[in-house]
Design an enzyme around this catalytic site. Structure first.
Site, PDB file in Angstrom:
ATOM      1  CG  LEU A  41      -2.080  -1.048   1.046  1.00  0.00           C
ATOM      2  CD1 LEU A  41      -2.664  -1.383   2.606  1.00  0.00           C
ATOM      3  CD2 LEU A  41      -3.255  -0.748   0.184  1.00  0.00           C
ATOM      4  CB  SER A 149       0.439  10.250 -11.947  1.00  0.00           C
ATOM      5  OG  SER A 149       1.445  10.270 -10.778  1.00  0.00           O
ATOM      6  N   GLY A 184      14.715  18.222 -17.410  1.00  0.00           N
ATOM      7  CA  GLY A 184      13.595  18.641 -16.598  1.00  0.00           C
ATOM      8  C   GLY A 184      14.272  19.121 -15.170  1.00  0.00           C
ATOM      9  CG  ASP A 318      -0.602  12.423  -8.409  1.00  0.00           C
ATOM     10  OD1 ASP A 318      -0.836  13.304  -7.556  1.00  0.00           O
ATOM     11  OD2 ASP A 318       0.434  11.859  -8.324  1.00  0.00           O
ATOM     12  CG  MET A 324       0.164  15.338 -10.463  1.00  0.00           C
ATOM     13  SD  MET A 324       0.811  14.365 -11.772  1.00  0.00           S
ATOM     14  CE  MET A 324      -0.279  14.119 -12.958  1.00  0.00           C
ATOM     15  CG  LEU A 325       1.875  18.620  -4.761  1.00  0.00           C
ATOM     16  CD1 LEU A 325       1.662  20.084  -3.967  1.00  0.00           C
ATOM     17  CD2 LEU A 325       3.441  18.337  -4.554  1.00  0.00           C
ATOM     18  CB  ALA A 326       1.562  12.786  -0.969  1.00  0.00           C
ATOM     19  CG  HIS A 450      15.477  34.940  20.555  1.00  0.00           C
ATOM     20  ND1 HIS A 450      15.745  35.605  19.211  1.00  0.00           N
ATOM     21  CD2 HIS A 450      16.660  34.879  21.640  1.00  0.00           C
ATOM     22  CE1 HIS A 450      17.085  35.691  19.438  1.00  0.00           C
ATOM     23  NE2 HIS A 450      17.784  35.440  20.822  1.00  0.00           N
TER      24      HIS A 450
HETATM   25  P1  FAD Z   1      -0.458   6.903  -6.342  1.00  0.00           P
HETATM   26  O1  FAD Z   1       0.400   7.255  -5.120  1.00  0.00           O
HETATM   27  O2  FAD Z   1       0.281   6.912  -7.812  1.00  0.00           O
HETATM   28  O3  FAD Z   1      -1.257   5.759  -6.022  1.00  0.00           O
HETATM   29  C1  FAD Z   1      -2.126   5.131  -6.989  1.00  0.00           C
HETATM   30  C2  FAD Z   1      -1.865   3.554  -6.711  1.00  0.00           C
HETATM   31  O4  FAD Z   1      -2.945   3.035  -7.640  1.00  0.00           O
HETATM   32  C3  FAD Z   1      -0.582   3.126  -6.943  1.00  0.00           C
HETATM   33  O5  FAD Z   1      -0.028   2.231  -6.151  1.00  0.00           O
HETATM   34  C4  FAD Z   1      -1.025   1.901  -8.282  1.00  0.00           C
HETATM   35  O6  FAD Z   1      -0.193   0.605  -8.379  1.00  0.00           O
HETATM   36  C5  FAD Z   1      -2.579   1.824  -8.052  1.00  0.00           C
HETATM   37  N1  FAD Z   1      -3.190   1.305  -9.312  1.00  0.00           N
HETATM   38  C6  FAD Z   1      -3.240   2.133 -10.359  1.00  0.00           C
HETATM   39  N2  FAD Z   1      -3.972   1.631 -11.105  1.00  0.00           N
HETATM   40  C7  FAD Z   1      -4.908   0.273 -10.448  1.00  0.00           C
HETATM   41  C8  FAD Z   1      -5.815  -0.541 -10.805  1.00  0.00           C
HETATM   42  N3  FAD Z   1      -6.432  -0.780 -11.903  1.00  0.00           N
HETATM   43  N4  FAD Z   1      -6.045  -1.622  -9.709  1.00  0.00           N
HETATM   44  C9  FAD Z   1      -5.693  -1.394  -8.724  1.00  0.00           C
HETATM   45  N5  FAD Z   1      -4.486  -0.515  -8.401  1.00  0.00           N
HETATM   46  C10 FAD Z   1      -4.199   0.336  -9.367  1.00  0.00           C
HETATM   47  N6  FAD Z   1       4.447  14.393  -3.286  1.00  0.00           N
HETATM   48  C11 FAD Z   1       4.536  15.285  -2.073  1.00  0.00           C
HETATM   49  O7  FAD Z   1       3.471  15.763  -1.708  1.00  0.00           O
HETATM   50  N7  FAD Z   1       5.725  15.556  -1.480  1.00  0.00           N
HETATM   51  C12 FAD Z   1       6.882  14.768  -2.102  1.00  0.00           C
HETATM   52  O8  FAD Z   1       7.858  14.878  -1.336  1.00  0.00           O
HETATM   53  C13 FAD Z   1       6.803  14.002  -3.104  1.00  0.00           C
HETATM   54  N8  FAD Z   1       7.769  13.378  -3.616  1.00  0.00           N
HETATM   55  C14 FAD Z   1       7.744  12.708  -4.760  1.00  0.00           C
HETATM   56  C15 FAD Z   1       8.786  12.171  -5.331  1.00  0.00           C
HETATM   57  C16 FAD Z   1       8.953  11.320  -6.504  1.00  0.00           C
HETATM   58  C17 FAD Z   1      10.209  10.651  -6.775  1.00  0.00           C
HETATM   59  C18 FAD Z   1       7.816  11.194  -7.110  1.00  0.00           C
HETATM   60  C19 FAD Z   1       7.362  10.349  -8.158  1.00  0.00           C
HETATM   61  C20 FAD Z   1       6.450  11.797  -6.708  1.00  0.00           C
HETATM   62  C21 FAD Z   1       6.626  12.611  -5.511  1.00  0.00           C
HETATM   63  N9  FAD Z   1       5.388  13.155  -4.819  1.00  0.00           N
HETATM   64  C22 FAD Z   1       5.490  13.928  -3.639  1.00  0.00           C
HETATM   65  C23 FAD Z   1       3.978  12.971  -5.578  1.00  0.00           C
HETATM   66  C24 FAD Z   1       3.283  11.952  -4.759  1.00  0.00           C
HETATM   67  O9  FAD Z   1       3.986  10.595  -4.656  1.00  0.00           O
HETATM   68  C25 FAD Z   1       1.761  11.966  -5.588  1.00  0.00           C
HETATM   69  O10 FAD Z   1       1.173  13.138  -5.835  1.00  0.00           O
HETATM   70  C26 FAD Z   1       0.995  10.867  -4.762  1.00  0.00           C
HETATM   71  O11 FAD Z   1       1.682   9.576  -4.552  1.00  0.00           O
HETATM   72  C27 FAD Z   1      -0.441  10.874  -5.137  1.00  0.00           C
HETATM   73  O12 FAD Z   1      -1.186   9.774  -4.613  1.00  0.00           O
HETATM   74  P2  FAD Z   1      -2.322   9.094  -5.577  1.00  0.00           P
HETATM   75  O13 FAD Z   1      -2.861   8.017  -4.544  1.00  0.00           O
HETATM   76  O14 FAD Z   1      -2.943   9.873  -6.313  1.00  0.00           O
HETATM   77  O15 FAD Z   1      -1.660   8.317  -6.624  1.00  0.00           O
HETATM   78  P1  NAD Z   2       7.480  19.350 -13.172  1.00  0.00           P
HETATM   79  O1  NAD Z   2       6.223  19.803 -14.124  1.00  0.00           O
HETATM   80  O2  NAD Z   2       7.512  19.921 -11.775  1.00  0.00           O
HETATM   81  O3  NAD Z   2       8.673  19.777 -13.719  1.00  0.00           O
HETATM   82  C1  NAD Z   2       9.096  19.232 -15.132  1.00  0.00           C
HETATM   83  C2  NAD Z   2       9.959  20.248 -15.597  1.00  0.00           C
HETATM   84  O4  NAD Z   2      10.655  19.645 -17.069  1.00  0.00           O
HETATM   85  C3  NAD Z   2       9.392  21.669 -16.172  1.00  0.00           C
HETATM   86  O5  NAD Z   2       9.998  22.594 -15.527  1.00  0.00           O
HETATM   87  C4  NAD Z   2       9.334  21.727 -17.697  1.00  0.00           C
HETATM   88  O6  NAD Z   2       9.694  22.705 -18.158  1.00  0.00           O
HETATM   89  C5  NAD Z   2      10.497  20.686 -17.798  1.00  0.00           C
HETATM   90  N1  NAD Z   2      10.733  19.906 -19.267  1.00  0.00           N
HETATM   91  C6  NAD Z   2       9.634  19.499 -19.998  1.00  0.00           C
HETATM   92  N2  NAD Z   2      10.152  19.168 -20.962  1.00  0.00           N
HETATM   93  C7  NAD Z   2      11.391  19.071 -21.194  1.00  0.00           C
HETATM   94  C8  NAD Z   2      12.258  19.148 -22.275  1.00  0.00           C
HETATM   95  N3  NAD Z   2      12.096  18.538 -23.369  1.00  0.00           N
HETATM   96  N4  NAD Z   2      13.599  19.543 -21.935  1.00  0.00           N
HETATM   97  C9  NAD Z   2      14.035  20.352 -21.010  1.00  0.00           C
HETATM   98  N5  NAD Z   2      13.054  20.386 -19.941  1.00  0.00           N
HETATM   99  C10 NAD Z   2      11.821  20.155 -20.149  1.00  0.00           C
HETATM  100  O7  NAD Z   2       7.464  17.698 -13.043  1.00  0.00           O
HETATM  101  P2  NAD Z   2       8.319  16.613 -12.308  1.00  0.00           P
HETATM  102  O8  NAD Z   2       9.529  17.238 -11.612  1.00  0.00           O
HETATM  103  O9  NAD Z   2       8.791  15.530 -12.906  1.00  0.00           O
HETATM  104  O10 NAD Z   2       7.516  16.304 -10.951  1.00  0.00           O
HETATM  105  C11 NAD Z   2       6.365  15.410 -11.396  1.00  0.00           C
HETATM  106  C12 NAD Z   2       5.292  15.726 -10.242  1.00  0.00           C
HETATM  107  O11 NAD Z   2       5.655  14.999  -9.038  1.00  0.00           O
HETATM  108  C13 NAD Z   2       5.103  17.215  -9.998  1.00  0.00           C
HETATM  109  O12 NAD Z   2       3.631  17.438  -9.986  1.00  0.00           O
HETATM  110  C14 NAD Z   2       5.656  17.319  -8.536  1.00  0.00           C
HETATM  111  O13 NAD Z   2       4.974  18.418  -7.857  1.00  0.00           O
HETATM  112  C15 NAD Z   2       5.590  15.954  -8.057  1.00  0.00           C
HETATM  113  N6  NAD Z   2       6.518  15.832  -6.941  1.00  0.00           N
HETATM  114  C16 NAD Z   2       6.499  16.619  -5.677  1.00  0.00           C
HETATM  115  C17 NAD Z   2       7.655  16.725  -4.940  1.00  0.00           C
HETATM  116  C18 NAD Z   2       7.567  17.356  -3.644  1.00  0.00           C
HETATM  117  O14 NAD Z   2       6.591  17.996  -3.320  1.00  0.00           O
HETATM  118  N7  NAD Z   2       8.786  17.646  -3.058  1.00  0.00           N
HETATM  119  C19 NAD Z   2       8.884  15.858  -5.174  1.00  0.00           C
HETATM  120  C20 NAD Z   2       8.611  15.117  -6.314  1.00  0.00           C
HETATM  121  C21 NAD Z   2       7.592  15.097  -7.271  1.00  0.00           C
END
Ligand code: FAD
Ligand code: NAD
Length: 471
Positions: A41, A149, A184, A318, A324-326, A450
């Site tokens: 999960l 996503s 990116g 997402d 797209m944030l947790a 402070h």
């Molecule tokens: P997901 O977490 O993608 O969960 C969806 C789940 O559905 C998955 O486990 C998948 O296996 C399951 N699923 C899909 N289709 C099916 C199906 N048909 N049947 C059964 N199961 C299925 N966000 C933050 O806020 N802070 C951060 O620091 C942060 N860091 C990140 C770092 C990275 C490297 C990445 C990639 C993302 C990060 N994010 C962060 C974004 C965050 O992970 C997502 O916004 C969050 O996980 C979205 O939750 P969700 O439940 O919508 O989707």
């Molecule tokens: P993003 O949309 O934040 O950034 C992608 C970047 O790639 C953009 O700045 C865009 O201009 C650039 N880009 C796109 N095509 C390009 C190209 N051909 N050449 C050069 N640059 C290019 O996406 P991300 O960083 O992949 O993150 C995905 C999602 O995951 C976001 O929504 C983010 O909020 C979430 N996330 C959040 C956290 C956190 O909250 N700390 C951490 C990781 C991911």
């Protein structure tokens, strides 16, 4: 399934959106099934996103600090070695304990957890291909789609998760690459670039836009961030678009082009991280079986109560609109269950904080300066540098600033932007202030302990509505 087995809610996806909705619905006394195919999960966030990346960010910072930021503090250490396997194990143990914890919470709240892939057989019946083999069907009065996503692939450069990787492999490399190009300069790009650069990789970030940080980051803060990251050893190519790639040779080659006046050239690296955004995931969900359409970006279309065009099928996280944030997914999960149970629920989308966990951290909430300018909304601004904050001074950690934006007439807070130590924690105060409609004077007149970094927050508010004391 017979009508007697019908659940109040069937949730597809056990990520943050899905598992939080399942717990909340369980707490409300509803009969719930949560279907997750991953085997654990917590979704992207717990398994391959927020949690593992923060473990690597924390520990790589510690390593980097021991190497480069200890001697002048009077701490002299002997030989410092990195054990990458143990470093990765520490991350894995955080992930495992948290995903197991979520499983326990589902059980505690009476949620049925099915390990398998769910797909629509009809508007109320979800067929589940079980991970252990076989198939079952669950019927729900209400269905919540929470399938999350996946990384957006780069057209023309196939991802092999070895040399051309997404974040999923960037959190699990078995060897420290000599060189890495990150396509990116958004949050994923910069967080992962930080990890590997601290461990010794020469990292170059190529960003299409003229600023790093992805959508939402205030331009002034983005510039300050880039300067600091550059000092740490990261290289940047802004206004530069990667147009194609070739991985037939020893190194991965990339053709980059002048996006907005940048230079055309060929770059090469041992590893290329594709971090150009994420896209909604609906594969295998059988949306076609119920005639559900997606928007042009692949998102499930919903109304303000998270209803799809089939009213008892709702969608959160997402896979639909919004950042797209947790924590956004988590808020929606509570709100959607409240809509189902009570008929009302609420998320304030103007008040969702963002944090980038680089060092220093970057955090913001509300509107940024460039947005206010483009919308012609009047504002005044005030800021306070950490170099004038006593705690930052004692910590020898003075880079960054707190910046506030407020309505010039009413003094109501419009946005907070921070780069600095602990910005990710400090933004909670800004979020609370914004949520409660505080003025900067309200913040300025609130006593802050402070010496704390949070005094910089108070002083930025003072700078916005009158004068800061310590600058
Ligand atoms: P997901 O977490 O993608 O969960 C969806 C789940 O559905 C998955 O486990 C998948 O296996 C399951 N699923 C899909 N289709 C099916 C199906 N048909 N049947 C059964 N199961 C299925 N966000 C933050 O806020 N802070 C951060 O620091 C942060 N860091 C990140 C770092 C990275 C490297 C990445 C990639 C993302 C990060 N994010 C962060 C974004 C965050 O992970 C997502 O916004 C969050 O996980 C979205 O939750 P969700 O439940 O919508 O989707
Ligand atoms: P993003 O949309 O934040 O950034 C992608 C970047 O790639 C953009 O700045 C865009 O201009 C650039 N880009 C796109 N095509 C390009 C190209 N051909 N050449 C050069 N640059 C290019 O996406 P991300 O960083 O992949 O993150 C995905 C999602 O995951 C976001 O929504 C983010 O909020 C979430 N996330 C959040 C956290 C956190 O909250 N700390 C951490 C990781 C991911």
């Amino acid at each position: 399934a017979s009508a007697s087995e019908e659940k109040d809610i069937v949730i597809i996806g056990g990520g943050v959106a899905g598992y939080v909705a399942a717990i909340k619905a369980g707490q409300e006394g509803m009969k719930v099934t949560c279907i997750e195919k991953r085997g654990t999960l917590g979704g992207t966030c717990l398994n391959v996103g927020c949690i593992p990346s923060k473990s690597l960010l924390n520990n790589s910072h510690l390593y980097h600090q021991i190497l480069h930021d200890s001697k002048h503090r009077g701490i002299e250490v002997g030989e410092v070695k990195l054990n990458l396997a143990t470093f990765m194990k520490a991350k894995d143990s955080a992930v495992t304990s948290l995903t197991k914890g979520v499983e326990y919470l589902l059980k505690k709240n009476g949620v049925e957890y099915l390990k398998g892939e769910g797909s629509f057989a009809s508007e109320n019946d979800i067929k589940v291909s079980l991970n252990d083999g076989g198939e079952t069907t669950v019927r729900g009065k209400n269905i919540i789609i929470a399938t999350g996503s996946e990384a957006t692939p780069f057209p023309g450069l196939e991802i092999d998760e070895k040399r051309v990787i997404t974040s999923t492999s960037a959190i699990a490399l078995e060897k420290i690459p000599e060189t890495m190009v990150v396509i990116g300069g958004g949050i994923i790009g910069l967080e992962m670039a930080s990890v590997w650069s601290r461990l010794g990789t020469k990292v170059t970030v190529v960003e299409f836009l003229d600023q790093i940080g992805g959508p939402g980051m205030d331009t002034e803060i983005a510039k300050a961030t880039q300067k600091i990251l550059k000092k740490q050893g990261m290289d940047f190519k802004l206004k530069t678009k990667v147009v194609s790639g070739d991985k037939s040779g020893d190194k991965v080659k990339l053709e980059v082009d002048a996006a907005q006046g940048g230079k055309s050239e060929t770059m090469s690296a041992d590893v290329v991280l594709v971090a150009i955004g994420r896209r909604p995931y609906t594969k295998g969900l059988g949306l076609e079986n119920i005639g559900m359409e997606l928007d042009e970006r692949g998102r499930v279309i919903i109304d303000s109560e998270y209803r799809t065009k089939v009213p008892h099928i709702r969608c959160i996280g997402d896979v639909t609109f919004g950042p797209m944030l947790a924590h956004k997914a988590e808020e929606e999960a509570v709100a959607v269950v409240e809509h189902i149970k009570k008929g009302f629920g609420h998320v304030n989308y103007g008040c969702i904080p963002s944090v980038m966990y680089t060092y220093p951290e970057v955090a913001w909430v509300g509107q940024n300066e460039q947005d206010l300018k483009s919308k012609k909304i009047p504002y005044r601004t005030g800021s306070f540098p950490f170099s004038a904050n006593s705690r930052a001074k004692t910590n020898l950690d003075t880079e960054g600033l707190v910046k506030m934006l407020a309505d010039p007439e009413t003094d109501r807070l419009l946005g907070v932007h921070i780069i600095g130590p602990n910005a990710g924690e400090m933004i909670a105060e800004g979020t609370l202030a914004l949520e409660y409609g505080a003025s900067t004077e309200d913040i300025a007149r609130t006593c802050h302990a402070h010496p704390t970094l949070a005094e910089a927050f108070k002083e930025a508010a003072m700078a916005t509505n009158a004068k800061a004391i310590h600058i």
